[in-house]
Scaffold this active site. Structure first.
Site, PDB file in Angstrom:
ATOM      1  N   ASP A  59      83.669  11.184 -28.074  1.00 47.02           N
ATOM      2  CA  ASP A  59      83.796   9.508 -27.891  1.00 47.02           C
ATOM      3  C   ASP A  59      82.360   9.226 -28.588  1.00 47.02           C
ATOM      4  O   ASP A  59      81.560   9.341 -27.738  1.00 47.02           O
ATOM      5  CB  ASP A  59      83.993   8.986 -26.502  1.00 47.02           C
ATOM      6  CG  ASP A  59      83.991   7.643 -26.245  1.00 47.02           C
ATOM      7  OD1 ASP A  59      83.478   6.973 -27.340  1.00 47.02           O
ATOM      8  OD2 ASP A  59      84.355   7.232 -25.332  1.00 47.02           O
ATOM      9  N   ASN A  86      83.992   8.446 -39.449  1.00 49.19           N
ATOM     10  CA  ASN A  86      85.287   7.609 -39.390  1.00 49.19           C
ATOM     11  C   ASN A  86      85.571   6.903 -38.406  1.00 49.19           C
ATOM     12  O   ASN A  86      86.070   5.817 -38.791  1.00 49.19           O
ATOM     13  CB  ASN A  86      86.473   8.698 -40.044  1.00 49.19           C
ATOM     14  CG  ASN A  86      87.765   7.946 -40.002  1.00 49.19           C
ATOM     15  OD1 ASN A  86      88.044   7.060 -41.007  1.00 49.19           O
ATOM     16  ND2 ASN A  86      88.718   7.913 -39.111  1.00 49.19           N
ATOM     17  N   TYR A 163      82.114  -7.354 -37.447  1.00 51.93           N
ATOM     18  CA  TYR A 163      82.405  -6.216 -38.223  1.00 51.93           C
ATOM     19  C   TYR A 163      81.534  -6.042 -39.578  1.00 51.93           C
ATOM     20  O   TYR A 163      80.921  -5.055 -39.839  1.00 51.93           O
ATOM     21  CB  TYR A 163      83.797  -6.213 -38.555  1.00 51.93           C
ATOM     22  CG  TYR A 163      84.324  -4.988 -39.351  1.00 51.93           C
ATOM     23  CD1 TYR A 163      84.440  -3.985 -38.740  1.00 51.93           C
ATOM     24  CD2 TYR A 163      84.707  -5.211 -40.774  1.00 51.93           C
ATOM     25  CE1 TYR A 163      85.012  -2.892 -39.481  1.00 51.93           C
ATOM     26  CE2 TYR A 163      85.143  -4.271 -41.184  1.00 51.93           C
ATOM     27  CZ  TYR A 163      85.172  -2.800 -40.735  1.00 51.93           C
ATOM     28  OH  TYR A 163      85.744  -1.908 -41.565  1.00 51.93           O
ATOM     29  N   LYS A 167      78.830  -2.944 -40.490  1.00 50.11           N
ATOM     30  CA  LYS A 167      79.117  -2.139 -41.706  1.00 50.11           C
ATOM     31  C   LYS A 167      77.833  -2.277 -42.750  1.00 50.11           C
ATOM     32  O   LYS A 167      77.458  -1.160 -43.310  1.00 50.11           O
ATOM     33  CB  LYS A 167      80.058  -2.181 -42.439  1.00 50.11           C
ATOM     34  CG  LYS A 167      81.677  -2.039 -41.712  1.00 50.11           C
ATOM     35  CD  LYS A 167      81.422  -0.437 -41.301  1.00 50.11           C
ATOM     36  CE  LYS A 167      82.831   0.098 -40.781  1.00 50.11           C
ATOM     37  NZ  LYS A 167      82.697   1.230 -40.443  1.00 50.11           N
ATOM     38  N   THR A 198      96.896   0.068 -41.986  1.00 50.86           N
ATOM     39  CA  THR A 198      96.595   1.016 -40.726  1.00 50.86           C
ATOM     40  C   THR A 198      96.841   0.071 -39.353  1.00 50.86           C
ATOM     41  O   THR A 198      97.019  -1.201 -39.473  1.00 50.86           O
ATOM     42  CB  THR A 198      95.350   1.610 -40.542  1.00 50.86           C
ATOM     43  OG1 THR A 198      94.108   0.586 -40.542  1.00 50.86           O
ATOM     44  CG2 THR A 198      94.995   2.243 -41.835  1.00 50.86           C
TER      45      THR A 198
END
Length: 245
Positions: A59, A86, A163, A167, A198
């Site tokens: 985790d 990932n 987000y 990144k 996804t």
């Protein structure tokens, strides 16, 4: 036999990346926050005929879990050839810079940024024992500050404050790590898998997990004279495959 650890590999792009690396002869460790789901993923791959695969509980939001995973893997192998960071979360959309709750920023950064750093640092010693160490940090085209500043970019209006910032931060960390390891055999890069259908985006993306995984595998298997400290993005800059930061 070369070895690879992929975080968040029990489904989607991570799972397909595991499958493709198994086809290339790698021993794959399926990193999963939920060990049962990881074991189910490993079992599915074994049913497809791939025996060199094992699930590992990790985790990335929990440093104790990361350390336990390092200890577990260290009891099995003396070197790790590839680490693919990932695992990631979006934090949910919309995310406006003026109104997004700071708790969402912290949650997204914990997984996408701090988790990747802590995982990298934990496994760096095993990677240094490899003759061909590779680190692949999974980013997004949304992490490019240059593209986000270009009104002509196709995703210019797709803004997610939490987000995007996480990144962009991961990209910056990768640049520094690649620089620090520049005189070694390491290849350290970030890869944008593209806008892929996804669970992450409710299957809204036009890309396939197969194509996305190809991009990750390419960076994971770079030759000795391959690039390091690069931002690979076939989706955003198909002409060169290299994205501006």
């Amino acid at each position: 036999m070369k070895t690879v650890l992929i975080t968040g590999a029990n489904k989607s792009i991570g799972f397909e990346t595991a499958r493709q690396l198994l086809k290339l002869g790698y021993f794959v460790y399926i990193g999963s926050r939920d060990l049962q789901k990881g074991e189910q993923a490993a079992e599915q791959l074994k049913e497809e005929g791939y025996d060199q695969v094992e699930a590992i509980s990790i985790d990335v939001d929990n440093l104790d879990s990361i350390k336990a995973a390092r200890q577990f893997l260290g009891s099995k192998i003396e070197s790790l050839d590839v680490l693919i960071n990932n695992a990631g979360i979006s934090g949910g959309f919309p995310q406006t810079a003026g109104e997004a709750d700071i708790s969402i920023f912290r949650q997204v950064f914990e997984t996408n940024f701090f988790g990747a750093i802590e995982t990298t640092q934990a496994f760096l010693d095993l990677l240094k024992n490899s003759e061909v160490p590779r680190i692949v940090n999974v980013t997004s085209g949304l992490g490019s500050l240059t593209l986000h500043s270009d009104p002509n970019w196709k995703y210019y209006h797709v803004k997610g404050a939490c987000y995007t910032a996480s990144k962009a931060a991961l990209n910056a960390y990768t640049i520094v790590l690649a620089y620090e390891l520049r005189e070694t055999a390491f290849k350290v890069n970030v890869v944008d898998p593209g806008y892929t259908a996804t669970d992450f985006n409710h299957h809204s993306g036009p890309g396939t997990v197969e194509d996305a995984a190809v991009r990750l595998v390419k960076a994971a298997t770079l030759p000795g004279d391959g690039p390091t400290g690069q931002f690979f993005s076939d989706d955003n800059v198909p002409e060169t495959g290299i994205s501006p930061w």
